[in-house]
Motif scaffolding. Structure first.
Motif, PDB file in Angstrom:
ATOM      1  N   PHE A   1       0.229  19.766 -44.426  1.00  0.00           N
ATOM      2  CA  PHE A   1      -0.964  18.939 -44.177  1.00  0.00           C
ATOM      3  C   PHE A   1      -1.643  18.560 -45.494  1.00  0.00           C
ATOM      4  O   PHE A   1      -2.035  17.414 -45.715  1.00  0.00           O
ATOM      5  CB  PHE A   1      -1.977  19.698 -43.312  1.00  0.00           C
ATOM      6  N   ILE A   2      -1.785  19.569 -46.359  1.00  0.00           N
ATOM      7  CA  ILE A   2      -2.559  19.385 -47.582  1.00  0.00           C
ATOM      8  C   ILE A   2      -1.784  18.597 -48.636  1.00  0.00           C
ATOM      9  O   ILE A   2      -2.373  17.929 -49.491  1.00  0.00           O
ATOM     10  CB  ILE A   2      -3.005  20.762 -48.110  1.00  0.00           C
ATOM     11  N   ALA A   3      -0.442  18.632 -48.568  1.00  0.00           N
ATOM     12  CA  ALA A   3       0.393  17.980 -49.582  1.00  0.00           C
ATOM     13  C   ALA A   3       0.134  16.479 -49.686  1.00  0.00           C
ATOM     14  O   ALA A   3       0.340  15.876 -50.746  1.00  0.00           O
ATOM     15  CB  ALA A   3       1.873  18.227 -49.282  1.00  0.00           C
ATOM     16  N   ASP A   4      -0.328  15.868 -48.602  1.00  0.00           N
ATOM     17  CA  ASP A   4      -0.574  14.420 -48.610  1.00  0.00           C
ATOM     18  C   ASP A   4      -1.900  14.046 -49.260  1.00  0.00           C
ATOM     19  O   ASP A   4      -2.184  12.858 -49.443  1.00  0.00           O
ATOM     20  CB  ASP A   4      -0.556  13.885 -47.176  1.00  0.00           C
ATOM     21  N   GLU A   5      -2.723  15.056 -49.591  1.00  0.00           N
ATOM     22  CA  GLU A   5      -4.047  14.778 -50.148  1.00  0.00           C
ATOM     23  C   GLU A   5      -3.982  14.772 -51.670  1.00  0.00           C
ATOM     24  O   GLU A   5      -3.569  15.759 -52.280  1.00  0.00           O
ATOM     25  CB  GLU A   5      -5.062  15.823 -49.666  1.00  0.00           C
ATOM     26  N   PRO A   6      -4.393  13.676 -52.319  1.00  0.00           N
ATOM     27  CA  PRO A   6      -4.251  13.582 -53.779  1.00  0.00           C
ATOM     28  C   PRO A   6      -5.150  14.524 -54.559  1.00  0.00           C
ATOM     29  O   PRO A   6      -4.871  14.836 -55.721  1.00  0.00           O
ATOM     30  CB  PRO A   6      -4.617  12.122 -54.063  1.00  0.00           C
ATOM     31  N   ASP A   7      -6.234  15.006 -53.919  1.00  0.00           N
ATOM     32  CA  ASP A   7      -7.209  15.831 -54.640  1.00  0.00           C
ATOM     33  C   ASP A   7      -7.192  17.297 -54.237  1.00  0.00           C
ATOM     34  O   ASP A   7      -8.034  18.078 -54.660  1.00  0.00           O
ATOM     35  CB  ASP A   7      -8.617  15.266 -54.429  1.00  0.00           C
TER      36      ASP A   7
ATOM     37  N   THR B   1      -2.348  26.317 -54.276  1.00  0.00           N
ATOM     38  CA  THR B   1      -1.867  26.967 -55.505  1.00  0.00           C
ATOM     39  C   THR B   1      -1.641  28.463 -55.318  1.00  0.00           C
ATOM     40  O   THR B   1      -1.274  29.158 -56.271  1.00  0.00           O
ATOM     41  CB  THR B   1      -2.847  26.735 -56.662  1.00  0.00           C
ATOM     42  N   GLY B   2      -1.874  28.960 -54.096  1.00  0.00           N
ATOM     43  CA  GLY B   2      -1.622  30.373 -53.834  1.00  0.00           C
ATOM     44  C   GLY B   2      -1.508  30.636 -52.350  1.00  0.00           C
ATOM     45  O   GLY B   2      -2.132  29.946 -51.536  1.00  0.00           O
ATOM     46  N   GLU B   3      -0.685  31.629 -51.997  1.00  0.00           N
ATOM     47  CA  GLU B   3      -0.513  32.021 -50.595  1.00  0.00           C
ATOM     48  C   GLU B   3      -0.509  33.536 -50.501  1.00  0.00           C
ATOM     49  O   GLU B   3       0.022  34.219 -51.368  1.00  0.00           O
ATOM     50  CB  GLU B   3       0.803  31.487 -50.030  1.00  0.00           C
ATOM     51  N   ALA B   4      -1.111  34.046 -49.425  1.00  0.00           N
ATOM     52  CA  ALA B   4      -1.157  35.484 -49.204  1.00  0.00           C
ATOM     53  C   ALA B   4      -0.870  35.772 -47.733  1.00  0.00           C
ATOM     54  O   ALA B   4      -1.321  35.040 -46.849  1.00  0.00           O
ATOM     55  CB  ALA B   4      -2.528  36.041 -49.589  1.00  0.00           C
ATOM     56  N   GLY B   5      -0.126  36.856 -47.494  1.00  0.00           N
ATOM     57  CA  GLY B   5       0.194  37.242 -46.130  1.00  0.00           C
ATOM     58  C   GLY B   5      -0.587  38.444 -45.642  1.00  0.00           C
ATOM     59  O   GLY B   5      -0.408  38.895 -44.510  1.00  0.00           O
TER      60      GLY B   5
ATOM     61  N   GLU C   1       4.172  33.014 -41.898  1.00  0.00           N
ATOM     62  CA  GLU C   1       4.715  32.078 -42.878  1.00  0.00           C
ATOM     63  C   GLU C   1       4.763  30.658 -42.340  1.00  0.00           C
ATOM     64  O   GLU C   1       4.513  29.692 -43.075  1.00  0.00           O
ATOM     65  CB  GLU C   1       6.117  32.517 -43.302  1.00  0.00           C
ATOM     66  N   ILE C   2       5.047  30.509 -41.041  1.00  0.00           N
ATOM     67  CA  ILE C   2       5.142  29.170 -40.460  1.00  0.00           C
ATOM     68  C   ILE C   2       3.784  28.475 -40.471  1.00  0.00           C
ATOM     69  O   ILE C   2       3.698  27.247 -40.632  1.00  0.00           O
ATOM     70  CB  ILE C   2       5.728  29.239 -39.030  1.00  0.00           C
ATOM     71  N   VAL C   3       2.712  29.244 -40.305  1.00  0.00           N
ATOM     72  CA  VAL C   3       1.362  28.669 -40.371  1.00  0.00           C
ATOM     73  C   VAL C   3       1.064  28.217 -41.800  1.00  0.00           C
ATOM     74  O   VAL C   3       0.548  27.115 -42.022  1.00  0.00           O
ATOM     75  CB  VAL C   3       0.308  29.692 -39.895  1.00  0.00           C
ATOM     76  N   ARG C   4       1.397  29.047 -42.767  1.00  0.00           N
ATOM     77  CA  ARG C   4       1.163  28.677 -44.171  1.00  0.00           C
ATOM     78  C   ARG C   4       1.952  27.422 -44.537  1.00  0.00           C
ATOM     79  O   ARG C   4       1.445  26.534 -45.229  1.00  0.00           O
ATOM     80  CB  ARG C   4       1.545  29.834 -45.103  1.00  0.00           C
ATOM     81  N   ALA C   5       3.193  27.335 -44.040  1.00  0.00           N
ATOM     82  CA  ALA C   5       4.017  26.153 -44.322  1.00  0.00           C
ATOM     83  C   ALA C   5       3.406  24.899 -43.713  1.00  0.00           C
ATOM     84  O   ALA C   5       3.391  23.825 -44.336  1.00  0.00           O
ATOM     85  CB  ALA C   5       5.433  26.362 -43.785  1.00  0.00           C
TER      86      ALA C   5
END
Length: 210
Positions: free
Chosen positions: A20-26, A30-34, A11-15
């Protein structure tokens, strides 16, 4: 907007990847899997533009998931993000159909660049992988004997080296025990080995298993 599915059992890796990706406008996660099974379940119910996939996961590992994705979602780009160094897995997984391979030590901006590249239908190859492709694969050595295996052989080799029995592998891959035994014999012959213990020792020595 590029829709990303992150598949990693930590989970810490996914977070961290989300951040990292949240700062990218494009780009948007939209999904996460463990687990591998969660990846397949999500893909049955939602659409994604790229899967960022770890190798070591419970249930189905990343190698098995990649093979399934190539069968069922042939056009979906899959970017491997792993702790394993490029020289151990990258060539085999690109051969199987991965769109790119990065280690988790890669910089965040390289991951973003790789996502944009594979979504455009191109392969993303890091400098380290490019060097492997250009230079070191012509002459098999102890470090690269597994590079001579076919796609299916490599998949079964990874399972054998982790201690899975022939019958368990047969159940997981929907093959007969006889077929898996034939693959096992072929793998041992190609790699000049005699037992599953030899495969495990090789895999540990070469960083193919944790």
């Amino acid at each position: 907007m590029i829709r990303v599915l992150i598949a990693d059992d930590h989970e810490i890796v996914r977070a961290g990847l989300r951040q990292f990706i949240a700062d990218e406008p494009d780009i948007q996660v939209t999904g996460e899997a463990g687990s591998g099974d969660e990846v397949m379940a999500l893909l049955r119910n939602a659409e994604f533009d790229v899967v960022v996939l770890d190798i070591s996961m419970p249930q189905r590992n990343g190698i098995d998931v990649l093979k399934l994705l190539r069968q069922r979602f042939a056009d979906l780009p899959v970017l491997i993000l792993s702790t394993y160094p490029e020289d151990q897995y990258a060539i085999n997984l690109i051969r199987v159909g991965a769109s790119g391979y990065l280690t988790k030590e890669s910089a965040a901006d390289e991951l973003v660049k790789a996502i944009r590249t594979v979504v455009q239908g191109r392969r993303y190859v890091s400098a380290a992988v490019a060097e492997l492709l250009i230079g070191g694969l012509g002459k098999p050595t102890e470090q690269s004997m597994h590079q001579s295996l076919s796609e299916r052989e490599f998949q079964i080799f990874c399972k054998l080296s982790r201690g899975q029995t022939v019958s368990v592998i047969a159940d997981e891959l929907f093959l007969s025990v006889k077929t898996v035994s034939t693959y096992r014999s072929r793998i041992l012959e190609k790699m000049g080995m005699k037992t599953n213990a030899d495969l495990t020792y090789y895999a540990i020595k070469n960083g193919l298993v944790e």
